[in-house]
Design a protein around this motif. Structure first.
Motif, mmCIF file in Angstrom:
data_model
loop_
_atom_site.group_PDB
_atom_site.id
_atom_site.type_symbol
_atom_site.label_atom_id
_atom_site.label_comp_id
_atom_site.label_asym_id
_atom_site.label_seq_id
_atom_site.Cartn_x
_atom_site.Cartn_y
_atom_site.Cartn_z
ATOM 1 N N ALA A 1 7.841 5.794 -14.646
ATOM 2 C CA ALA A 1 9.057 6.305 -15.291
ATOM 3 C C ALA A 1 10.008 5.162 -15.620
ATOM 4 O O ALA A 1 10.664 5.162 -16.679
ATOM 5 C CB ALA A 1 9.737 7.340 -14.395
ATOM 6 N N ALA A 2 10.091 4.171 -14.740
ATOM 7 C CA ALA A 2 10.936 3.002 -14.997
ATOM 8 C C ALA A 2 10.403 2.218 -16.199
ATOM 9 O O ALA A 2 11.189 1.735 -17.027
ATOM 10 C CB ALA A 2 11.006 2.108 -13.764
ATOM 11 N N CYS A 3 9.093 2.101 -16.295
ATOM 12 C CA CYS A 3 8.492 1.425 -17.455
ATOM 13 C C CYS A 3 8.864 2.149 -18.745
ATOM 14 O O CYS A 3 9.182 1.515 -19.758
ATOM 15 C CB CYS A 3 6.977 1.355 -17.307
ATOM 16 S SG CYS A 3 6.414 0.196 -16.040
ATOM 17 N N GLN B 1 0.834 -1.204 0.000
ATOM 18 C CA GLN B 1 0.000 0.000 0.000
ATOM 19 C C GLN B 1 0.870 1.255 0.000
ATOM 20 O O GLN B 1 0.572 2.223 -0.694
ATOM 21 C CB GLN B 1 -0.957 0.006 1.200
ATOM 22 C CG GLN B 1 -1.991 1.113 1.130
ATOM 23 C CD GLN B 1 -2.861 1.022 -0.124
ATOM 24 O OE1 GLN B 1 -3.490 0.008 -0.382
ATOM 25 N NE2 GLN B 1 -2.880 2.084 -0.923
ATOM 26 N N LYS B 2 1.975 1.241 0.762
ATOM 27 C CA LYS B 2 2.916 2.376 0.739
ATOM 28 C C LYS B 2 3.501 2.567 -0.653
ATOM 29 O O LYS B 2 3.641 3.700 -1.129
ATOM 30 C CB LYS B 2 4.071 2.148 1.722
ATOM 31 C CG LYS B 2 3.761 2.430 3.154
ATOM 32 C CD LYS B 2 5.057 2.271 3.961
ATOM 33 C CE LYS B 2 4.785 2.281 5.432
ATOM 34 N NZ LYS B 2 6.017 2.041 6.223
ATOM 35 N N VAL B 3 3.852 1.463 -1.300
ATOM 36 C CA VAL B 3 4.411 1.539 -2.651
ATOM 37 C C VAL B 3 3.380 2.125 -3.610
ATOM 38 O O VAL B 3 3.693 3.003 -4.420
ATOM 39 C CB VAL B 3 4.911 0.152 -3.117
ATOM 40 C CG1 VAL B 3 5.229 0.140 -4.604
ATOM 41 C CG2 VAL B 3 6.133 -0.265 -2.301
ATOM 42 N N ILE B 4 2.146 1.672 -3.521
ATOM 43 C CA ILE B 4 1.075 2.207 -4.367
ATOM 44 C C ILE B 4 0.920 3.705 -4.130
ATOM 45 O O ILE B 4 0.805 4.484 -5.077
ATOM 46 C CB ILE B 4 -0.261 1.468 -4.091
ATOM 47 C CG1 ILE B 4 -0.185 0.032 -4.607
ATOM 48 C CG2 ILE B 4 -1.439 2.211 -4.718
ATOM 49 C CD1 ILE B 4 -1.327 -0.863 -4.129
ATOM 50 N N ASP B 5 0.942 4.115 -2.863
ATOM 51 C CA ASP B 5 0.706 5.517 -2.510
ATOM 52 C C ASP B 5 1.854 6.442 -2.878
ATOM 53 O O ASP B 5 1.633 7.629 -3.129
ATOM 54 C CB ASP B 5 0.430 5.648 -1.002
ATOM 55 C CG ASP B 5 -0.871 4.991 -0.567
ATOM 56 O OD1 ASP B 5 -1.732 4.728 -1.434
ATOM 57 O OD2 ASP B 5 -1.008 4.729 0.647
ATOM 58 N N THR B 6 3.104 5.919 -2.908
ATOM 59 C CA THR B 6 4.252 6.824 -3.043
ATOM 60 C C THR B 6 5.134 6.603 -4.269
ATOM 61 O O THR B 6 5.879 7.509 -4.645
ATOM 62 C CB THR B 6 5.164 6.737 -1.798
ATOM 63 O OG1 THR B 6 5.674 5.400 -1.675
ATOM 64 C CG2 THR B 6 4.402 7.112 -0.535
ATOM 65 N N LEU B 7 5.082 5.439 -4.892
ATOM 66 C CA LEU B 7 6.058 5.138 -5.940
ATOM 67 C C LEU B 7 5.472 4.919 -7.331
ATOM 68 O O LEU B 7 6.204 4.576 -8.257
ATOM 69 C CB LEU B 7 6.885 3.908 -5.536
ATOM 70 C CG LEU B 7 7.778 4.085 -4.308
ATOM 71 C CD1 LEU B 7 8.472 2.779 -3.962
ATOM 72 C CD2 LEU B 7 8.793 5.196 -4.538
ATOM 73 N N GLU C 1 10.588 -8.531 -2.136
ATOM 74 C CA GLU C 1 9.250 -8.826 -2.664
ATOM 75 C C GLU C 1 8.773 -7.710 -3.586
ATOM 76 O O GLU C 1 8.186 -7.975 -4.643
ATOM 77 C CB GLU C 1 8.258 -9.020 -1.515
ATOM 78 C CG GLU C 1 8.486 -10.276 -0.719
ATOM 79 C CD GLU C 1 7.805 -10.286 0.642
ATOM 80 O OE1 GLU C 1 8.020 -11.274 1.370
ATOM 81 O OE2 GLU C 1 7.077 -9.320 0.988
ATOM 82 N N MET C 2 9.035 -6.480 -3.210
ATOM 83 C CA MET C 2 8.623 -5.354 -4.042
ATOM 84 C C MET C 2 9.488 -5.265 -5.300
ATOM 85 O O MET C 2 8.991 -4.910 -6.374
ATOM 86 C CB MET C 2 8.694 -4.041 -3.258
ATOM 87 C CG MET C 2 7.694 -3.933 -2.107
ATOM 88 S SD MET C 2 5.974 -4.173 -2.601
ATOM 89 C CE MET C 2 5.656 -5.784 -1.877
ATOM 90 N N HIS C 3 10.773 -5.598 -5.183
ATOM 91 C CA HIS C 3 11.642 -5.562 -6.359
ATOM 92 C C HIS C 3 11.151 -6.519 -7.435
ATOM 93 O O HIS C 3 11.104 -6.157 -8.621
ATOM 94 C CB HIS C 3 13.087 -5.898 -5.983
ATOM 95 C CG HIS C 3 13.792 -4.792 -5.279
ATOM 96 N ND1 HIS C 3 15.030 -4.960 -4.712
ATOM 97 C CD2 HIS C 3 13.436 -3.498 -5.047
ATOM 98 C CE1 HIS C 3 15.418 -3.820 -4.167
ATOM 99 N NE2 HIS C 3 14.461 -2.920 -4.344
ATOM 100 N N ILE C 4 10.785 -7.730 -7.062
ATOM 101 C CA ILE C 4 10.346 -8.664 -8.089
ATOM 102 C C ILE C 4 8.972 -8.261 -8.640
ATOM 103 O O ILE C 4 8.705 -8.435 -9.838
ATOM 104 C CB ILE C 4 10.385 -10.137 -7.620
ATOM 105 C CG1 ILE C 4 10.387 -11.071 -8.841
ATOM 106 C CG2 ILE C 4 9.268 -10.474 -6.677
ATOM 107 C CD1 ILE C 4 11.513 -10.829 -9.828
ATOM 108 N N LEU C 5 8.128 -7.665 -7.809
ATOM 109 C CA LEU C 5 6.858 -7.144 -8.315
ATOM 110 C C LEU C 5 7.109 -6.038 -9.339
ATOM 111 O O LEU C 5 6.514 -6.033 -10.420
ATOM 112 C CB LEU C 5 5.987 -6.626 -7.159
ATOM 113 C CG LEU C 5 4.690 -5.930 -7.563
ATOM 114 C CD1 LEU C 5 3.789 -6.863 -8.371
ATOM 115 C CD2 LEU C 5 3.967 -5.413 -6.326
ATOM 116 N N ILE C 6 8.013 -5.129 -9.019
ATOM 117 C CA ILE C 6 8.346 -4.059 -9.960
ATOM 118 C C ILE C 6 8.973 -4.658 -11.221
ATOM 119 O O ILE C 6 8.675 -4.225 -12.341
ATOM 120 C CB ILE C 6 9.253 -3.010 -9.296
ATOM 121 C CG1 ILE C 6 8.454 -2.262 -8.219
ATOM 122 C CG2 ILE C 6 9.831 -2.041 -10.329
ATOM 123 C CD1 ILE C 6 9.295 -1.427 -7.277
ATOM 124 N N GLY C 7 9.819 -5.662 -11.066
ATOM 125 C CA GLY C 7 10.377 -6.346 -12.235
ATOM 126 C C GLY C 7 9.291 -6.905 -13.131
ATOM 127 O O GLY C 7 9.358 -6.793 -14.360
#
Length: 184
Positions: free
Chosen positions: A26-28, A14-20, A167-173
């Protein structure tokens, strides 16, 4: 314990959704612009981050969800002869930078993964990539560490827990790979 772990993951996502979200978008764009221009993606990390780097590269050269042409994704963590020769001759902190110097070209994208943001081998690779003219994307955690000053974009996961960061890194990957899939 299981419920606590799942709740901790849920709170962080939820923090990642709210802030990143904007940083992930931009990474995409970084990765899709790289692929669209005919350039390649190089990845690296240590330990669990090495596994994540290999995972991203494999999704590009193989496939993520849909069948599409093979794309140039190279994990700098898999060539044991290069890793051990470079470590022996130059020191472990140079194993990724030397490979970047050998394989990267201007316009390529180097993705460095470090939960602390301070892994010296990854920092050295970012420096080498910048000299060559590569775009650079960091996936880090905690406060982003020294990667903050070395990447075009450093996505800093707001956690001090290595497992949650990974866990978040692989989700972002996977999100990056979805953006690439959407090109085809």
């Amino acid at each position: 314990m299981v419920t606590e772990e799942l709740k901790a993951h849920q709170e962080l996502i939820q923090k990642v959704i709210d802030t990143l979200g904007a940083d992930i978008e931009a990474a995409c764009k970084l990765i899709t612009d790289t692929i669209n221009s005919g350039n390649k993606v190089l990845t690296a990390g240590n330990g669990g981050s090495a596994a994540d780097a290999q995972h991203i590269a494999a999704e590009l050269s193989g496939r993520f969800v849909k069948d599409r042409k093979a794309l140039p994704g190279i994990a700098l963590t898999v060539d044991t002869s290069a890793l051990t020769a470079i470590a022996n001759d130059y020191g472990y902190n140079h194993v990724f930078a030397r490979q970047v110097e050998a394989l990267a070209r201007p316009g390529d994208l180097f993705i460095g993964i470090s939960t602390s943001g301070n892994s010296q081998g990854i920092l050295n690779a970012f420096e080498a990539a910048t000299v060559i003219g590569c775009k650079t994307l960091g996936l880090s955690g905690r406060d982003g560490g020294k990667m903050n000053g070395l990447c075009h974009l450093n996505i800093v996961i707001p956690s001090d827990v290595t497992a949650r960061i990974q866990e978040m890194h692989i989700l972002i990957g996977h999100i990056l790979c979805k953006a690439v899939d959407d090109l085809f």
